[in-house]
Design a protein around this motif. Structure first.
Motif, short mmCIF file in Angstrom:
data_model
loop_
_atom_site.label_atom_id
_atom_site.label_comp_id
_atom_site.label_asym_id
_atom_site.label_seq_id
_atom_site.Cartn_x
_atom_site.Cartn_y
_atom_site.Cartn_z
N GLY A 243 -11.22 -12.93 -26.09
CA GLY A 243 -12.64 -12.66 -25.86
C GLY A 243 -12.94 -12.04 -24.52
O GLY A 243 -14.08 -11.72 -24.22
N TRP A 244 -11.89 -11.87 -23.69
CA TRP A 244 -12.06 -11.27 -22.36
C TRP A 244 -11.08 -10.12 -22.20
O TRP A 244 -9.96 -10.15 -22.73
N THR A 245 -11.47 -9.11 -21.42
CA THR A 245 -10.61 -7.97 -21.12
C THR A 245 -10.60 -7.74 -19.61
O THR A 245 -11.65 -7.83 -18.96
N LEU A 246 -9.44 -7.46 -19.06
CA LEU A 246 -9.34 -7.12 -17.63
C LEU A 246 -9.76 -5.67 -17.45
O LEU A 246 -9.09 -4.75 -17.90
N VAL A 247 -10.89 -5.47 -16.79
CA VAL A 247 -11.43 -4.13 -16.57
C VAL A 247 -10.81 -3.50 -15.32
O VAL A 247 -10.51 -2.31 -15.29
N ARG A 248 -10.62 -4.32 -14.30
CA ARG A 248 -10.04 -3.83 -13.04
C ARG A 248 -9.37 -4.98 -12.32
O ARG A 248 -9.85 -6.11 -12.36
N GLY A 249 -8.26 -4.70 -11.69
CA GLY A 249 -7.57 -5.71 -10.91
C GLY A 249 -7.19 -5.15 -9.55
O GLY A 249 -7.51 -4.02 -9.20
N GLY A 250 -6.48 -5.94 -8.76
CA GLY A 250 -6.04 -5.52 -7.44
C GLY A 250 -5.86 -6.71 -6.53
O GLY A 250 -6.23 -7.84 -6.88
N VAL A 251 -5.28 -6.46 -5.39
CA VAL A 251 -5.06 -7.53 -4.40
C VAL A 251 -6.11 -7.42 -3.32
O VAL A 251 -6.31 -6.35 -2.72
N ILE A 252 -6.80 -8.53 -3.06
CA ILE A 252 -7.87 -8.59 -2.07
C ILE A 252 -7.38 -9.39 -0.86
O ILE A 252 -6.86 -10.50 -1.01
N ALA A 253 -7.56 -8.83 0.32
CA ALA A 253 -7.23 -9.53 1.56
C ALA A 253 -8.48 -10.24 2.08
O ALA A 253 -9.56 -9.65 2.15
N GLN A 254 -8.33 -11.51 2.40
CA GLN A 254 -9.41 -12.26 3.06
C GLN A 254 -9.09 -12.34 4.55
O GLN A 254 -8.01 -12.79 4.94
N MET A 255 -10.03 -11.90 5.38
CA MET A 255 -9.83 -11.86 6.82
C MET A 255 -10.93 -12.66 7.52
O MET A 255 -12.08 -12.67 7.08
N VAL A 256 -10.57 -13.33 8.59
CA VAL A 256 -11.49 -14.19 9.34
C VAL A 256 -11.47 -13.78 10.81
O VAL A 256 -10.41 -13.45 11.36
N ALA A 257 -12.64 -13.78 11.44
CA ALA A 257 -12.75 -13.42 12.86
C ALA A 257 -13.04 -14.68 13.67
O ALA A 257 -14.19 -14.99 13.97
N GLU A 258 -11.98 -15.40 14.02
CA GLU A 258 -12.15 -16.59 14.86
C GLU A 258 -12.54 -16.19 16.28
O GLU A 258 -13.27 -16.92 16.95
N ARG A 259 -12.06 -15.02 16.74
CA ARG A 259 -12.39 -14.51 18.07
C ARG A 259 -12.91 -13.08 17.93
O ARG A 259 -12.18 -12.12 18.15
N PRO A 260 -14.18 -12.94 17.57
CA PRO A 260 -14.73 -11.61 17.32
C PRO A 260 -14.69 -10.73 18.57
O PRO A 260 -14.88 -11.20 19.70
N ARG A 261 -14.45 -9.43 18.34
CA ARG A 261 -14.54 -8.43 19.40
C ARG A 261 -15.61 -7.43 18.96
O ARG A 261 -15.37 -6.59 18.09
N LEU A 262 -16.79 -7.54 19.55
CA LEU A 262 -17.94 -6.76 19.09
C LEU A 262 -18.03 -5.42 19.80
O LEU A 262 -17.68 -5.29 20.98
N ALA A 263 -18.49 -4.42 19.07
CA ALA A 263 -18.71 -3.10 19.65
C ALA A 263 -19.97 -3.12 20.51
O ALA A 263 -20.87 -3.94 20.31
N ASP A 264 -20.04 -2.21 21.47
CA ASP A 264 -21.22 -2.10 22.31
C ASP A 264 -22.42 -1.66 21.48
O ASP A 264 -22.28 -0.88 20.53
N ARG A 265 -23.61 -2.14 21.89
CA ARG A 265 -24.83 -1.75 21.18
C ARG A 265 -25.29 -0.39 21.69
O ARG A 265 -26.11 -0.29 22.61
N VAL A 266 -24.79 0.65 21.12
CA VAL A 266 -25.15 2.01 21.50
C VAL A 266 -25.76 2.70 20.29
O VAL A 266 -25.11 2.86 19.26
N THR A 267 -27.02 3.09 20.40
CA THR A 267 -27.68 3.76 19.29
C THR A 267 -27.19 5.20 19.19
O THR A 267 -27.23 5.94 20.18
N PRO A 268 -26.68 5.62 18.04
CA PRO A 268 -26.19 7.00 17.90
C PRO A 268 -27.31 8.01 18.15
O PRO A 268 -28.48 7.76 17.86
#
Length: 230
Positions: free
Chosen positions: A75-100
């Protein structure tokens, strides 16, 4: 305990911080159709797929993040598959707030939803529908009044918020827009005392390099299963 919830992130979100949005019950849950097809179950099993079935329209699809290869009953069909990476930012490095130059950076509103859906269809960052923005704050970069890039929040479990919907119009790539918008979203998450996380195709090496530059590290992988109800 919160980190363990990331081992089944969609189900965890639909049974905790976003339970008010959930459709379904103890065997399977999903977000409303107008928000998107992300769905979850306590574990992959025939019982889980039976509980999921009435939540998906005939010919419709559900999107699952599974710890092992899809094991679909009749009753089910696989339409799309793939490997998904889960990533976590315990120590974020944020970009500068510069308006383009010549651009506007702002929160998007419900009036921007059609443009957001159109940009997502063009760039395929993942399922995105007219009400997806109800899952959390989204920021956009506008050029000449048109949406050129966006990023926002999606899954929310205790202590963690997913950065998602990250996409840039092909004509605006190479300008650092994704990094800038993701940093705005991550800043809000960190200020709330929570940790950013995200999901990306493991094969998308370019995007993963950007995410690593913002402090994200690999936590684990999932099997993506876009399953269709026959």
């Amino acid at each position: 305990m919160a980190a363990e919830m990331l081992d089944n992130p969609i189900w965890s979100a639909l049974t905790t911080e976003q339970a008010a949005l959930a459709v379904g019950g103890a065997g399977a849950r999903r977000y409303p159709e107008e928000i998107g097809p992300l769905s979850g179950m306590p574990e992959q099993s025939d019982a889980g797929y039976r509980a999921l079935r009435p939540l998906v329209e005939p010919g419709g699809v559900a999107v699952l993040f599974l710890p092992e290869a899809p094991q679909l009953p009749a009753g089910w069909t696989l339409v799309r598959g793939g490997v998904i990476a889960q990533m976590v930012a315990e120590r974020p490095r944020l970009a500068d707030r510069v308006t383009p130059n010549g651009a506007e950076v702002r929160r998007v509103t419900a009036e921007d939803a059609p443009e957001m859906v159109a940009l997502a269809k063009l760039t395929e960052p993942g399922p995105f529908r007219l009400r997806t923005m109800e899952l959390g704050t989204f920021f956009g970069i506008f050029q000449a009044g048109r949406l050129a890039a966006m990023a926002g929040k999606r899954l929310h479990v205790p202590g963690f918020v997913e950065v998602s919907g990250v996409c840039t119009h092909p004509e605006a790539r190479g300008r650092g827009y994704a990094r800038l918008l993701m940093s705005r979203v991550m800043e809000e998450i960190v200020e709330a005392g929570e940790t950013p996380f995200l999901h990306a195709f493991s094969s998308n090496e370019g995007a993963i390099r950007v995410y690593e530059g913002l402090g994200f590290t690999l936590r684990r992988t999932f099997e993506l299963a876009v399953v269709g109800r026959d």
